[in-house]
Design a protein around this motif. Structure first.
Motif, mmCIF file in Angstrom:
data_model
loop_
_atom_site.group_PDB
_atom_site.id
_atom_site.type_symbol
_atom_site.label_atom_id
_atom_site.label_comp_id
_atom_site.label_asym_id
_atom_site.label_seq_id
_atom_site.Cartn_x
_atom_site.Cartn_y
_atom_site.Cartn_z
ATOM 1 N N MET A 62 0.831 -1.213 0.000
ATOM 2 C CA MET A 62 0.000 0.000 0.000
ATOM 3 C C MET A 62 0.864 1.260 0.000
ATOM 4 O O MET A 62 0.552 2.232 -0.697
ATOM 5 N N ILE A 63 1.948 1.218 0.788
ATOM 6 C CA ILE A 63 2.833 2.386 0.835
ATOM 7 C C ILE A 63 3.464 2.618 -0.527
ATOM 8 O O ILE A 63 3.596 3.759 -0.991
ATOM 9 N N ALA A 64 3.847 1.512 -1.195
ATOM 10 C CA ALA A 64 4.450 1.644 -2.519
ATOM 11 C C ALA A 64 3.465 2.258 -3.510
ATOM 12 O O ALA A 64 3.835 3.105 -4.339
ATOM 13 N N VAL A 65 2.215 1.832 -3.433
ATOM 14 C CA VAL A 65 1.189 2.373 -4.326
ATOM 15 C C VAL A 65 1.006 3.868 -4.078
ATOM 16 O O VAL A 65 0.941 4.671 -5.011
ATOM 17 N N LEU A 66 0.933 4.237 -2.826
ATOM 18 C CA LEU A 66 0.748 5.654 -2.489
ATOM 19 C C LEU A 66 1.942 6.488 -2.943
ATOM 20 O O LEU A 66 1.776 7.636 -3.370
ATOM 21 N N ARG A 67 3.128 5.910 -2.852
ATOM 22 C CA ARG A 67 4.306 6.646 -3.313
ATOM 23 C C ARG A 67 4.301 6.808 -4.819
ATOM 24 O O ARG A 67 4.648 7.878 -5.344
ATOM 25 N N ARG A 68 3.939 5.743 -5.531
ATOM 26 C CA ARG A 68 3.922 5.827 -6.995
ATOM 27 C C ARG A 68 2.881 6.827 -7.478
ATOM 28 O O ARG A 68 3.087 7.530 -8.463
ATOM 29 N N GLN A 69 1.753 6.880 -6.759
ATOM 30 C CA GLN A 69 0.685 7.803 -7.139
ATOM 31 C C GLN A 69 0.682 8.988 -6.170
ATOM 32 O O GLN A 69 -0.299 9.281 -5.506
ATOM 33 N N ALA A 70 1.811 9.665 -6.132
ATOM 34 C CA ALA A 70 1.990 10.747 -5.163
ATOM 35 C C ALA A 70 0.984 11.870 -5.361
ATOM 36 O O ALA A 70 0.486 12.456 -4.388
ATOM 37 N N ALA A 71 0.668 12.182 -6.615
ATOM 38 C CA ALA A 71 -0.267 13.280 -6.884
ATOM 39 C C ALA A 71 -1.656 12.938 -6.357
ATOM 40 O O ALA A 71 -2.312 13.771 -5.703
ATOM 41 N N VAL A 72 -2.105 11.717 -6.619
ATOM 42 C CA VAL A 72 -3.419 11.282 -6.121
ATOM 43 C C VAL A 72 -3.422 11.277 -4.595
ATOM 44 O O VAL A 72 -4.383 11.714 -3.949
ATOM 45 N N THR A 73 -2.341 10.779 -4.005
ATOM 46 C CA THR A 73 -2.237 10.721 -2.542
ATOM 47 C C THR A 73 -2.287 12.118 -1.939
ATOM 48 O O THR A 73 -2.996 12.348 -0.944
ATOM 49 N N LEU A 74 -1.555 13.043 -2.531
ATOM 50 C CA LEU A 74 -1.520 14.405 -2.001
ATOM 51 C C LEU A 74 -2.901 15.058 -2.072
ATOM 52 O O LEU A 74 -3.351 15.678 -1.098
#
Length: 209
Positions: free
Chosen positions: A1-13
């Motif tokens: 999950m952390i890897a996904v959030l890092r890859r999709q940093a714009a969506v996460t932000l």
């Protein structure tokens, strides 16, 4: 999950910013509530029963005055009374219960709301209602006046304290929903992009072949 959030940093932000805004909005919509409390002591009757005869008040046969306190609390928490109180004092809630911090037969009344005047008026109305409710409980079983349990107010707070319980509960719900949605959207976008890259790779390999 952390890897996904890092890859999709714009969506996460974006998700975190919207969640933070939602939490702030909920805190604004649910301000801290004011709380006032009062305690009422039940007093045994002055009348003395006849020697050898049954106790003239059935409530005195329930193991002291602790049980009558609980019966009185249930009476005050009756939905009909709650509805009437809600109509007279909007956005005010209350609870009547036996004071578990005391061994004495004490009724604890707690009133919460956002408006100081409404909260205190509701508390005062409940204090006025308590002896009437206690008397009616005994009238219903034909207890003579000299054998009736009475009540006296022990304390009634003039200054109200604040409670963040509603604000915190609502903020936690919004925070949890926001984080879950952020993770779900980030995962969806990540899969779509990975699928797109895989398709492009397969197409390129097909052309090369």
């Amino acid at each position: 999950m952390i890897a996904v959030l890092r890859r999709q940093a714009a969506v996460t932000l974006i998700g975190l910013l919207l969640t933070t805004a939602g939490v702030a909005g909920v805190v604004w919509l649910f301000p801290p509530e004011l709380v006032v409390k009062a305690t009422v002591l039940l007093v045994p009757p002055a009348g003395t029963p006849r020697a050898g005869g049954p106790l003239p008040n059935p409530y005195l046969q329930m193991g002291g005055l602790g049980a009558p306190v609980e019966v009185l609390a249930r009476s005050l928490n009756d939905p009909r009374i709650s509805k009437e109180m809600g109509a007279r004092h909007p956005k005010v809630t209350y609870a009547a219960e036996r004071d578990q911090n005391s061994s004495a037969p004490i009724l604890l009344i707690t009133v919460e709301g956002s408006d100081r005047d409404r909260v205190q008026k509701a508390r005062d109305e409940l204090l006025d209602l308590t002896p009437k409710a206690l008397e009616n409980l005994q009238i219903d079983i034909n207890v003579a006046p000299e054998y009736r349990i009475t009540s006296t107010v022990v304390s009634a707070e003039n200054e109200s304290s604040t409670s963040l319980r509603s604000s915190i509960r609502a903020a936690l719900v919004v925070d949890a929903v926001g984080l879950l949605l952020t993770l779900a959207i980030a995962t969806f976008v990540d899969r779509r992009r990975r699928t797109g890259r895989e398709l492009k790779t397969q197409e390129a390999e097909g052309r090369d072949a």
